[in-house]
Design a protein around this motif. Structure first.
Motif, short mmCIF file in Angstrom:
data_model
loop_
_atom_site.label_atom_id
_atom_site.label_comp_id
_atom_site.label_asym_id
_atom_site.label_seq_id
_atom_site.Cartn_x
_atom_site.Cartn_y
_atom_site.Cartn_z
N VAL A 1 7.05 -0.51 7.19
CA VAL A 1 6.66 0.68 6.81
C VAL A 1 8.01 1.25 6.49
CG1 VAL A 1 5.78 2.67 7.53
CG2 VAL A 1 4.88 0.56 8.46
N ALA B 1 3.63 -5.05 9.96
CA ALA B 1 3.67 -4.48 8.53
C ALA B 1 5.12 -3.88 8.44
CB ALA B 1 2.72 -3.53 8.12
N ARG C 1 5.99 1.17 -5.96
CA ARG C 1 4.85 0.04 -5.42
C ARG C 1 4.41 -0.75 -6.51
NH1 ARG C 1 0.05 -1.11 -6.91
NH2 ARG C 1 -1.21 -2.12 -5.55
N THR D 1 3.59 0.69 2.60
CA THR D 1 3.28 -0.40 3.78
C THR D 1 3.13 -1.71 3.24
OG1 THR D 1 2.39 1.33 4.88
CG2 THR D 1 1.96 -0.88 5.72
N THR E 1 2.62 -5.72 3.78
CA THR E 1 2.17 -6.79 4.78
C THR E 1 2.65 -8.27 4.14
OG1 THR E 1 -0.02 -6.63 3.96
CG2 THR E 1 0.44 -5.64 5.99
N THR F 1 4.72 6.79 1.76
CA THR F 1 4.98 5.66 2.70
C THR F 1 4.46 4.54 2.12
OG1 THR F 1 4.73 7.30 4.65
CG2 THR F 1 4.47 5.03 4.93
N ARG G 1 0.86 -1.26 -0.26
CA ARG G 1 0.10 0.07 -0.02
C ARG G 1 0.93 1.28 0.05
NH1 ARG G 1 -2.82 0.32 5.20
NH2 ARG G 1 -1.53 2.10 5.80
N ASP H 1 0.65 5.35 0.85
CA ASP H 1 -0.19 6.50 1.45
C ASP H 1 0.74 7.97 1.22
OD1 ASP H 1 -2.29 4.92 2.83
OD2 ASP H 1 -0.45 4.32 4.04
N ARG I 1 9.31 4.75 5.06
CA ARG I 1 8.61 6.25 4.94
C ARG I 1 9.32 7.05 3.87
NH1 ARG I 1 4.99 6.48 8.86
NH2 ARG I 1 5.46 4.92 10.72
#
Length: 154
Positions: free
Chosen positions: A116, A114, A127, A102, A104, A100, A86, A88, A118
């Motif tokens: 993360v 998760a 991504r 993330t 999983t 950011t 994901r 964000d 940043r």
């Protein structure tokens, strides 16, 4: 243990961006404003050290997270175990092209926590590239994702 060894190649390597964090986040703008009284320079130095202390390498089989300046740790996630990726980002993040990420996964060493990452430059593109590598790693290993709810239904 018998099996075939598959050579892996590095696909991407990156760090969090202190510069883009400064212009691409609310906290960064507050830090720049606080530079007038000198406190901001300390915050920037701390953030820069944090970003220098973490390196992310993506191969065609694994995500390798290296953290630490003095005490180092290396954690790896097999890409075929990644469940979700994901991104964000805020409006300010979009202007600076950071986000950011993330991740999983079902990786046992992560304890179902998760990962993360940043302040990642070009987070949306990274991504998407990671998602493609996850699909390829699953196909290579013949792994299929199966979601089961709490009642045991597929």
């Amino acid at each position: 243990m018998t099996g075939t060894y598959i050579a892996e190649r590095r696909v991407d390597s990156f760090r969090s961006s202190t510069e883009r964090w400064l212009i691409g986040s609310f906290h960064g703008w507050l830090t720049l404003l606080s530079c007038v009284i000198g406190v901001g320079l300390v915050i920037i130095a701390i953030r820069w050290l944090q970003n220098r202390a973490a390196t992310y390498d993506i191969t065609d089989q694994r995500l390798i997270v290296k953290r630490g300046l003095i005490m180092k740790s290396i954690d790896e996630i097999e890409l075929y175990r990644v469940k979700d990726v994901r991104v964000d980002f805020s409006v300010i993040n979009q202007i600076a092209d950071i986000g950011t990420i993330t991740i999983t996964s079902t990786d046992r060493t992560s304890g179902n926590a998760a990962f993360v990452l940043r302040d990642i430059p070009s987070a949306r593109e990274r991504r998407e590239g990671l998602r493609k590598l996850v699909d390829r790693a699953r196909q290579l290993r013949g792994v299929r994702e199966l979601d089961v709810d709490a009642d045991g239904h597929y």
